[in-house]
Structure formats: C-alpha cells, structure tokens
Design a protein around this motif. Structure first.
Motif, PDB file in Angstrom:
ATOM      1  N   TYR A 261       0.854  -1.186   0.000  1.00 46.67           N
ATOM      2  CA  TYR A 261       0.000   0.000   0.000  1.00 46.67           C
ATOM      3  C   TYR A 261       0.886   1.230   0.000  1.00 46.67           C
ATOM      4  CZ  TYR A 261      -3.889  -3.061   1.313  1.00 46.67           C
ATOM      5  OH  TYR A 261      -4.854  -4.045   1.336  1.00 46.67           O
TER       6      TYR A 261
ATOM      7  N   PHE B  63       4.024   0.561   2.326  1.00 46.08           N
ATOM      8  CA  PHE B  63       3.965  -0.440   3.383  1.00 46.08           C
ATOM      9  C   PHE B  63       3.583  -1.780   2.744  1.00 46.08           C
ATOM     10  CE2 PHE B  63       1.176  -2.789   6.288  1.00 46.08           C
ATOM     11  CZ  PHE B  63       2.051  -2.995   7.340  1.00 46.08           C
TER      12      PHE B  63
ATOM     13  N   ALA C 181       2.018  -5.171   2.901  1.00 41.94           N
ATOM     14  CA  ALA C 181       1.045  -5.825   3.776  1.00 41.94           C
ATOM     15  C   ALA C 181       1.101  -7.342   3.651  1.00 41.94           C
ATOM     16  CB  ALA C 181      -0.367  -5.332   3.455  1.00 41.94           C
TER      17      ALA C 181
ATOM     18  N   ALA D 231      -2.923 -13.251  13.095  1.00 39.25           N
ATOM     19  CA  ALA D 231      -3.245 -12.148  13.991  1.00 39.25           C
ATOM     20  C   ALA D 231      -3.792 -10.972  13.192  1.00 39.25           C
ATOM     21  CB  ALA D 231      -1.991 -11.729  14.746  1.00 39.25           C
ATOM     22  N   SER D 232      -4.482 -10.109  13.881  1.00 44.03           N
ATOM     23  CA  SER D 232      -5.025  -8.903  13.274  1.00 44.03           C
ATOM     24  C   SER D 232      -3.899  -8.104  12.607  1.00 44.03           C
ATOM     25  CB  SER D 232      -5.693  -8.092  14.385  1.00 44.03           C
ATOM     26  OG  SER D 232      -6.178  -6.906  13.861  1.00 44.03           O
ATOM     27  N   GLY D 233      -4.143  -7.636  11.385  1.00 39.14           N
ATOM     28  CA  GLY D 233      -3.173  -6.807  10.679  1.00 39.14           C
ATOM     29  C   GLY D 233      -2.137  -7.576   9.881  1.00 39.14           C
ATOM     30  N   CYS D 234      -2.237  -8.917   9.835  1.00 37.50           N
ATOM     31  CA  CYS D 234      -1.193  -9.683   9.135  1.00 37.50           C
ATOM     32  C   CYS D 234      -1.435  -9.757   7.627  1.00 37.50           C
ATOM     33  CB  CYS D 234      -1.052 -11.085   9.731  1.00 37.50           C
ATOM     34  SG  CYS D 234      -2.370 -12.208   9.278  1.00 37.50           S
ATOM     35  N   GLY D 235      -2.572  -9.272   7.170  1.00 32.65           N
ATOM     36  CA  GLY D 235      -2.801  -9.216   5.719  1.00 32.65           C
ATOM     37  C   GLY D 235      -3.850 -10.184   5.196  1.00 32.65           C
ATOM     38  N   LYS D 236      -4.668 -10.757   6.090  1.00 30.17           N
ATOM     39  CA  LYS D 236      -5.685 -11.722   5.668  1.00 30.17           C
ATOM     40  C   LYS D 236      -6.707 -11.086   4.713  1.00 30.17           C
ATOM     41  CE  LYS D 236      -7.036 -12.474   9.950  1.00 30.17           C
ATOM     42  NZ  LYS D 236      -6.152 -11.523  10.649  1.00 30.17           N
ATOM     43  N   SER D 237      -7.242  -9.943   5.110  1.00 27.41           N
ATOM     44  CA  SER D 237      -8.255  -9.300   4.263  1.00 27.41           C
ATOM     45  C   SER D 237      -7.654  -8.862   2.935  1.00 27.41           C
ATOM     46  CB  SER D 237      -8.860  -8.083   4.975  1.00 27.41           C
ATOM     47  OG  SER D 237      -9.551  -8.491   6.131  1.00 27.41           O
ATOM     48  N   THR D 238      -6.413  -8.416   2.987  1.00 24.13           N
ATOM     49  CA  THR D 238      -5.744  -8.018   1.746  1.00 24.13           C
ATOM     50  C   THR D 238      -5.653  -9.208   0.793  1.00 24.13           C
ATOM     51  OG1 THR D 238      -4.442  -6.359   2.935  1.00 24.13           O
ATOM     52  CG2 THR D 238      -3.599  -7.066   0.798  1.00 24.13           C
TER      53      THR D 238
ATOM     54  N   ARG E 132      -9.023  -9.912  -0.670  1.00 19.54           N
ATOM     55  CA  ARG E 132      -9.405  -8.909  -1.682  1.00 19.54           C
ATOM     56  C   ARG E 132      -8.665  -9.133  -2.987  1.00 19.54           C
ATOM     57  NH1 ARG E 132      -9.428  -4.990   2.605  1.00 19.54           N
ATOM     58  NH2 ARG E 132      -7.370  -4.261   1.970  1.00 19.54           N
TER      59      ARG E 132
ATOM     60  N   SER F 252       2.519  -9.156   9.607  1.00 20.68           N
ATOM     61  CA  SER F 252       2.703  -8.405   8.377  1.00 20.68           C
ATOM     62  C   SER F 252       4.191  -8.184   8.067  1.00 20.68           C
ATOM     63  CB  SER F 252       1.998  -7.052   8.541  1.00 20.68           C
ATOM     64  OG  SER F 252       1.799  -6.482   7.308  1.00 20.68           O
TER      65      SER F 252
HETATM   66  N1  ADP Z   1      -6.141   0.401   1.969  1.00 16.74           N
HETATM   67  C1  ADP Z   1      -5.067   0.340   2.776  1.00 16.74           C
HETATM   68  N2  ADP Z   1      -4.121   1.311   2.755  1.00 16.74           N
HETATM   69  C2  ADP Z   1      -3.024   1.240   3.553  1.00 16.74           C
HETATM   70  N3  ADP Z   1      -2.776   0.241   4.399  1.00 16.74           N
HETATM   71  C3  ADP Z   1      -3.679  -0.754   4.470  1.00 16.74           C
HETATM   72  C4  ADP Z   1      -4.866  -0.750   3.669  1.00 16.74           C
HETATM   73  N4  ADP Z   1      -5.568  -1.890   3.949  1.00 16.74           N
HETATM   74  C5  ADP Z   1      -4.855  -2.523   4.888  1.00 16.74           C
HETATM   75  N5  ADP Z   1      -3.733  -1.856   5.184  1.00 16.74           N
HETATM   76  C6  ADP Z   1      -2.698  -2.286   6.138  1.00 16.74           C
HETATM   77  O1  ADP Z   1      -2.188  -3.560   5.707  1.00 16.74           O
HETATM   78  C7  ADP Z   1      -2.007  -4.417   6.807  1.00 16.74           C
HETATM   79  C8  ADP Z   1      -2.825  -5.678   6.616  1.00 16.74           C
HETATM   80  O2  ADP Z   1      -4.203  -5.328   6.665  1.00 16.74           O
HETATM   81  P1  ADP Z   1      -5.361  -6.387   6.515  1.00 16.74           P
HETATM   82  O3  ADP Z   1      -5.186  -7.113   5.241  1.00 16.74           O
HETATM   83  O4  ADP Z   1      -6.640  -5.674   6.711  1.00 16.74           O
HETATM   84  O5  ADP Z   1      -5.049  -7.369   7.737  1.00 16.74           O
HETATM   85  P2  ADP Z   1      -5.999  -8.391   8.522  1.00 16.74           P
HETATM   86  O6  ADP Z   1      -7.223  -8.614   7.709  1.00 16.74           O
HETATM   87  O7  ADP Z   1      -5.162  -9.623   8.690  1.00 16.74           O
HETATM   88  O8  ADP Z   1      -6.301  -7.772   9.843  1.00 16.74           O
HETATM   89  C9  ADP Z   1      -2.401  -3.622   8.059  1.00 16.74           C
HETATM   90  O9  ADP Z   1      -1.240  -3.090   8.630  1.00 16.74           O
HETATM   91  C10 ADP Z   1      -3.287  -2.518   7.517  1.00 16.74           C
HETATM   92  O10 ADP Z   1      -3.200  -1.377   8.321  1.00 16.74           O
END
Ligand code: ADP
Ligand code: MG
Length: 272
Positions: free
Chosen positions: A30, A37, A39, A58-65, A68, A227
């Motif tokens: 991102y 950064f 992710a 863990a939260s913030g490790c990039g699962k949702s990314t 997506r 992450s």
């Molecule tokens: N659109 C974005 N822009 C910048 N940073 C992002 C964005 N989406 C997620 N991040 C960062 O990327 C990292 C992984 O996010 P995310 O995939 O949401 O993790 P998880 O789902 O595992 O909690 C986090 O540090 C988050 O802050």
C-alpha cells in the motif's frame, strides 16, 4: 490428433479447475516509495477446486488483503493471482461475505436476494424457485417479507451468505463473517457454512483469527506470519466432513489437539 480432440481435452482440464485458486509469489504494497507499506507476501499458494481453506493469523497480518486480491477487488503489486485459471474480476469471480453484512436494510429479505439473482444474470422467471432454495439452504425459510433492519445480526449474515451463493460461483470467500455474532449463533452458522459448502462442492477461502473456528471449518489451514503475511504453517485437516455430529466433533481429542496446534502456531507466527 484432430484439433477438435485437442479442444476437448483442454476444456476438460479447464472445467476441472473451475474454482481453483493459484497465487504465485504474490506481494501487496500500500502506498508508494518510502511511505509505502508491504502488507502481504511473498505468498505461493494453490487451492484445488473443492477445498475449504481457512487463513488464520493475527489482526493486521494481511488476511483481508489476500482475500481482496483473490476476489479481484485489488491487483497485487507483485506476482500473479489466478482463479479458475484466469485473472479474477470483481463481482464475476467469487461470492464474497464480509464481517458486516452488506445488505439493503430498508428492503425485505426477498428484495435483497432477488437483487443478487438479478446481478448474477438469473432470468426473472427462475427467481422464486432459486430464492426459496437459497433461503432454505441458509435456514431462512419464511422470512421473505421481513425487512432487513427487523431481523437479527445472525439472520442478516445468513442473508449475506444466501446472496453470495446466488451467483453459483465455484468460489466462496468469507472474511471473518461471524466475528460480530454471539457464541451460540456463531456455532450454528459455522455448522451451516460447513454443510452448505460440503454439499455444493464450492471452493471456499475463509478468513478468521480464531483457531477453534479454523479447525472446525477447514479441510486445510494456512497460518500467516505477522505483516507482511507469508505462510507460516500449511496444515491438512482430516476431521470427518459431511453429516457429522458437531458436538461430538468439537469434543473429540483430535479436535482439541489440532486446535492447540493451530493456536500455538498463530501465536508463534504473530510474535516471530
Ligand atoms: N487500503 C489500505 N491502505 C493502507 N494500508 C492498508 C490498507 N488496507 C490494509 N492496510 C494495512 O495492511 C495491513 C494488513 O491489513 P489487513 O489485510 O486488513 O489485515 P488483517 O485482515 O489480517 O487484519 C495492516 O497493517 C493494515 O493497516
Ligand atoms: Mg481483516
């Protein structure tokens, strides 16, 4: 060999791969330059058609990314993502369920499901039959005329799952869909999702931070590091599927051992 035979062979291979997911050296960043950064990644992962893969971390490790990227909502900044052998298209590749159900609150349950059927290109004449089938599948018979704002959070998430199933996509993606629900509702929905995906043979990628949820649902578990998320553990789960007694399964020694193992791996990966 005549070319028609060649075509036939290739088609067979392609249809066998419908719903499969392949990530080759995927990274995602991102922002740009020094402000950027990373992710996710690099991640190499192949999900064969019909598998129920759970991504835990863990939260913030990039699962949702990662989810997506598989859904095609974003393109990876490095590597390649393929679903059924092709680049994913948002809306066209997978049914997606989010943590908070994305519904039209002022519409009825029927209206919400019908919109998904319309969007999926199902001919209008087939809507009543398909709608009844979908609502039965997620345990929502008899709720067609209720407004979304009138029903419970668990029921709303069921509507979201019915909508995700409407397109008959071979791939279903779920991002912590039960995180906001009470424990009892959550266990019920876990059972239903396990049953629905077993019955429909869909490939499923399910994201959670709960080791318990992962072991109950998955036929395979991948634990991600903190992450930028990479694969820390890739574990096949051989617990019985199909018509199981959920209480018995949850109470078994194998279940407890797997849950402890995954829980430990998640903590170790988050601390590493
Ligand atoms: N659109 C974005 N822009 C910048 N940073 C992002 C964005 N989406 C997620 N991040 C960062 O990327 C990292 C992984 O996010 P995310 O995939 O949401 O993790 P998880 O789902 O595992 O909690 C986090 O540090 C988050 O802050
Ligand atoms: Mg997330």
């Amino acid at each position: 060999m005549p070319s028609s035979e060649l075509t036939g062979t290739r088609d067979e291979v392609d249809s066998a791969r419908a719903g499969s997911v392949r990530l080759d050296h995927v990274t995602h960043r991102y922002g740009r330059g020094g402000e950027g950064f990373t992710a996710v990644g690099p991640v190499d992962l192949t999900v064969p058609a019909g598998q129920f893969l759970v991504l835990v971390g863990a939260s913030g490790c990039g699962k949702s990314t990662l989810l997506r990227l598989i859904a095609g909502f974003e393109r990876p900044t490095g590597g390649s993502v393929r679903v059924s052998g092709a680049e994913p298209r948002p809306g066209g590749t997978a049914g997606v369920v989010f943590q908070t159900p994305r519904l039209f609150p002022w519409r009825t349950v029927r209206g919400n499901v019908d919109l998904a059927l319309r969007y999926a290109g199902v001919p209008r004449a087939q809507w009543p039959g398909r709608r009844a089938e979908l609502l039965a599948r997620v345990g929502l018979e008899g709720t067609e005329e209720r407004r979304v704002w009138e029903i419970s959070g668990g029921q709303q998430q069921r509507v979201a799952i019915a909508r995700a199933l409407a397109a008959e996509n071979p791939l279903l993606l779920l991002d912590e869909p039960f995180a906001a629900l009470d424990a009892l509702t959550r266990e019920r929905l876990q059972q239903d999702v396990r049953r629905v995906t077993d019955r429909t043979g869909r490939t499923t990628v399910f994201v959670t931070h709960s080791a318990d949820e992962a072991v109950f649902l998955g036929s395979r578990i991948v634990v991600l590091t903190r992450s930028p998320g990479t694969v820390a553990l890739d574990l096949p789960i051989t617990l019985p599927r199909g018509d199981i007694d959920a209480e018995e399964l949850r109470g078994s020694r194998e279940f407890a051992e797997l849950r402890a193992r995954v829980s430990h791996a998640v903590k170790a990966a988050a601390a590493a």
